[in-house]
Design an enzyme around this catalytic site. Structure first.
Site, PDB file in Angstrom:
ATOM      1  N   SER A  63       0.824  -1.055  -0.022  1.00 31.98           N
ATOM      2  CA  SER A  63       0.030  -0.019   0.113  1.00 31.98           C
ATOM      3  C   SER A  63       0.904   1.258  -0.018  1.00 31.98           C
ATOM      4  CB  SER A  63      -0.830   0.156   1.298  1.00 31.98           C
ATOM      5  OG  SER A  63      -1.603   1.271   1.333  1.00 31.98           O
ATOM      6  N   TYR A  76      -1.602  -0.786  10.401  1.00 36.02           N
ATOM      7  CA  TYR A  76      -1.863  -1.209   8.685  1.00 36.02           C
ATOM      8  C   TYR A  76      -0.477  -0.640   8.108  1.00 36.02           C
ATOM      9  CZ  TYR A  76      -3.598  -1.055   3.973  1.00 36.02           C
ATOM     10  OH  TYR A  76      -3.920  -1.306   2.661  1.00 36.02           O
ATOM     11  N   ALA A  78       2.520  -0.191   9.307  1.00 40.32           N
ATOM     12  CA  ALA A  78       3.614  -1.303   9.535  1.00 40.32           C
ATOM     13  C   ALA A  78       3.316  -2.473   9.005  1.00 40.32           C
ATOM     14  CB  ALA A  78       3.629  -1.264  11.117  1.00 40.32           C
ATOM     15  N   LYS A  80       1.834  -3.331   6.019  1.00 42.10           N
ATOM     16  CA  LYS A  80       2.377  -3.180   4.545  1.00 42.10           C
ATOM     17  C   LYS A  80       3.759  -2.724   4.438  1.00 42.10           C
ATOM     18  CE  LYS A  80      -1.652  -4.033   3.074  1.00 42.10           C
ATOM     19  NZ  LYS A  80      -1.946  -5.256   2.147  1.00 42.10           N
ATOM     20  N   ILE A 109      -7.867   3.783  -4.216  1.00 43.71           N
ATOM     21  CA  ILE A 109      -8.426   2.930  -5.595  1.00 43.71           C
ATOM     22  C   ILE A 109      -9.963   3.065  -5.247  1.00 43.71           C
ATOM     23  CG2 ILE A 109      -8.401   0.880  -6.951  1.00 43.71           C
ATOM     24  CD1 ILE A 109      -5.755   2.323  -6.875  1.00 43.71           C
TER      25      ILE A 109
END
Length: 167
Positions: A63, A76, A78, A80, A109
């Site tokens: 991400s 999140y 960390a 990714k 997206i």
């Protein structure tokens, strides 16, 4: 196998929104377990076949937040970022076996995940993206398809942002 190529695309993920200091151990473990350990497990399962074939393509999905971090999404981010580190390390480990390992890092997206935002909120989000719009799932798929194809045979350990210039 896709088109005669051993390909593994890792794309699972969950998020957690909130202040880091309020994060419970179980929340940390759930996000890290799904995002990072899930990617680890997929790679570990696929590699023996790829090593035996002396060929393969691993394409991990991280991400934009794994690249730059996000306020109120530290867990999140960390998880990714860990996928990015795993990609870079594994690419070095697997190169002599004819396996490429790369990573695609989508930005915002236009998917069902965005349906929780109002039109005004989406407009505000798009104003923060240099290209002024959200990306499409098809644009992410094109990046993955490139890494899986023959034209990416000498490309490994790379992180490709599909993010409209966010990074």
């Amino acid at each position: 196998r896709a088109g005669g190529v051993d390909v593994l695309g890792n794309r699972s993920g969950i998020s957690l929104w909130g202040l880091f200091q309020d994060t419970k151990d179980t929340e940390w473990e759930r996000v890290i377990g799904t995002n990072l350990k899930g990617t680890f497990n997929c790679c570990r399962e696929a590699l023996p076949v790829m090593i035996n074939n002396r060929f393969g393509r691993i394409i991990n999905i991280s991400s934009v937040w794994g690249q730059v971090g996000a306020s109120c999404e530290a867990v999140y981010s960390a998880s990714k970022a860990g996928i990015i580190g795993l990609t870079k390390s594994l690419s070095k480990e697997c190169a002599l076996s004819g396996i490429t390992v790369n990573c695609v890092c989508p930005g915002v997206i236009d998917t069902d995940m965005m349906s929780r935002f109002s039109d005004d909120e989406k407009k505000d989000i798009c104003e923060e993206i240099p290209m002024g719009r959200m990306g499409t799932p098809e644009e992410v798929a094109e990046a993955v398809s490139f890494f899986a194809g023959d034209k990416a045979g000498y490309i490994t350990g790379q992180i490709l942002g599909v993010n409209g210039g966010t990074v």
